[in-house]
Design an enzyme around this catalytic site. Structure first.
Site, PDB file in Angstrom:
ATOM      1  N   HIS A 148       0.867  -1.195   0.000  1.00 24.22           N
ATOM      2  CA  HIS A 148       0.000   0.000   0.000  1.00 24.22           C
ATOM      3  C   HIS A 148       0.902   1.244   0.000  1.00 24.22           C
ATOM      4  CE1 HIS A 148      -3.580   2.238   0.357  1.00 24.22           C
ATOM      5  NE2 HIS A 148      -3.867   2.087   1.629  1.00 24.22           N
ATOM      6  N   HIS A 194      -2.275  -2.144 -10.102  1.00 22.50           N
ATOM      7  CA  HIS A 194      -3.253  -1.582  -9.163  1.00 22.50           C
ATOM      8  C   HIS A 194      -4.424  -2.538  -9.036  1.00 22.50           C
ATOM      9  CE1 HIS A 194      -6.175   1.175  -7.378  1.00 22.50           C
ATOM     10  NE2 HIS A 194      -5.124   1.839  -6.949  1.00 22.50           N
ATOM     11  N   ARG A 203      -3.272   9.933 -11.279  1.00 26.88           N
ATOM     12  CA  ARG A 203      -2.415  10.645 -10.324  1.00 26.88           C
ATOM     13  C   ARG A 203      -0.942  10.562 -10.748  1.00 26.88           C
ATOM     14  NH1 ARG A 203      -4.459   7.368  -5.201  1.00 26.88           N
ATOM     15  NH2 ARG A 203      -4.048   5.743  -6.735  1.00 26.88           N
ATOM     16  N   ASP A 249       2.329   5.824  -6.856  1.00 23.70           N
ATOM     17  CA  ASP A 249       3.599   5.694  -6.131  1.00 23.70           C
ATOM     18  C   ASP A 249       4.818   5.686  -7.049  1.00 23.70           C
ATOM     19  OD1 ASP A 249       2.361   5.433  -3.594  1.00 23.70           O
ATOM     20  OD2 ASP A 249       1.831   3.379  -4.115  1.00 23.70           O
TER      21      ASP A 249
HETATM   22  C1  MLT Z   1      -4.568   4.169  -2.919  1.00 29.01           C
HETATM   23  O1  MLT Z   1      -4.661   5.339  -3.283  1.00 29.01           O
HETATM   24  O2  MLT Z   1      -4.887   3.815  -1.782  1.00 29.01           O
HETATM   25  C2  MLT Z   1      -3.974   3.184  -3.850  1.00 29.01           C
HETATM   26  O3  MLT Z   1      -4.246   3.521  -5.158  1.00 29.01           O
HETATM   27  C3  MLT Z   1      -4.310   1.760  -3.515  1.00 29.01           C
HETATM   28  C4  MLT Z   1      -5.738   1.331  -3.752  1.00 29.01           C
HETATM   29  O4  MLT Z   1      -6.577   2.099  -4.193  1.00 29.01           O
HETATM   30  O5  MLT Z   1      -6.049   0.167  -3.472  1.00 29.01           O
END
Ligand code: MLT
Length: 311
Positions: A148, A194, A203, A249
């Site tokens: 995460h 993802h 993003r 990320d």
């Molecule tokens: C997030 O922003 O938490 C990540 O993209 C991970 C997710 O959505 O599972």
């Protein structure tokens, strides 16, 4: 408390512990203990949420200063400036472009549909009527996991290793080889894939646009761009990958290091500060709508066997 933590305690552990300790201030817990009506739960949740959001920058900046700036003071809050500008200056930076990046960063990490581990954990803990401090701290423990929020730290570690092993301006062939080596050793390429997105994370794109505008010649940014061309093809070739595209990320650490914030272990804390916006907003709604305590469905063995047609 923060000033007495050992320096080897991970910034995320410090962050989560400090947020938990703040629940001494919870207006919701106080009102609940006095037997306030269910109909007004959300109002106290709202107060706590706003207070929590205000407390996070000084908490995060204190952790940063203690670990990486000899415990220097975070300074005073400037009420004329916004949340991001105050946070950037508490961290000890005065570059307006970094402040702009912080605005972008804190906006895009706030949440994006509530199903991720941190947001869902906050919702789950909140469903037990734990106050926002306790619920949000739980979410931060989930965010601290490598699959995460810790991934942004892992991306930069991986990129730095790639750069060290291959040297600057590595050829496409060498980079491909490095990616394959990572995959063949049973590891993932951090920052790619993802759980729900099936295309490049928007993003990632906004961060890329920012980099193209402000740091087009940065060697690490160039490497990230090179990987964007290479990695998806390799992951598709590998098969079994539902989403070969980069996520949020894959980019964030590169931008932060450009502005001098090179302390990778701290990156997830920045993600956490932002995530408060989305998760607390949802929690206020949860209480306003009177959502029940959450519990996964339990099934008997017989029920499971029926489900798979075994009886
Ligand atoms: C997030 O922003 O938490 C990540 O993209 C991970 C997710 O959505 O599972």
């Amino acid at each position: 408390m923060l000033n007495n933590f050992p320096l080897h305690l991970h910034p995320m552990s410090q962050f989560s512990a400090a947020i938990t300790a703040c629940n001494t201030e919870s207006k919701f817990a106080e009102a609940y203990s006095k037997g306030v009506s269910k109909a007004s739960y959300w109002e106290y949740m709202f107060e706590d949420s706003m207070n929590l959001i205000a407390k996070l920058p000084p908490i995060a900046a204190t952790i940063y200063r203690n670990l990486y700036r000899d415990g220097s003071s975070i300074g005073a809050i400037d009420k004329e400036k916004d949340w991001s500008a105050n946070f950037t200056s508490m961290l000890g930076y005065d570059n307006p472009t970094l402040t702009e990046l912080m605005r972008l960063y804190l906006t895009i990490h706030s949440d994006h549909e509530g199903g991720n581990v941190s947001a869902h954990t906050v919702h789950l803990i909140g469903s037990a009527l734990s106050d926002p401090y306790l619920a949000f701290a739980g979410g931060m423990n989930g965010l601290a996991g490598p699959l995460h929020g810790l991934a942004n730290q892992e991306v930069l570690v991986w990129l730095t290793k790639l750069q060290k092993d291959l040297g600057p301006d590595a050829s496409e062939e060498l980079v491909k080889e490095f990616v394959w080596k990572t995959l063949k050793s049973g590891q993932v390429v951090p920052g790619y894939g993802h759980a729900v997105l099936r295309r490049t994370d928007p993003r990632y794109i906004v961060q890329r646009d920012f980099a193209l505008k402000h740091l087009p010649e940065d060697p690490l940014f160039k490497l990230v761009s090179q990987l964007y061309k290479i990695v998806p093809q390799i992951l598709l070739e590998l098969g079994k990958v539902k989403n070969p595209w980069p996520n949020v990320d894959a980019h964030s650490g590169v931008l932060l290091q450009y502005f001098g914030m090179t302390e990778m272990q701290f990156y997830t804390v920045l993600f956490g500060v932002s995530r408060a916006l989305g998760t607390t907003a949802s929690m206020v709604w949860d209480r306003a709508l009177g959502l029940p305590i959450e519990r996964p469905k339990s099934m008997t063995t017989e029920g499971l066997m029926k489900l798979v047609g075994a009886v």
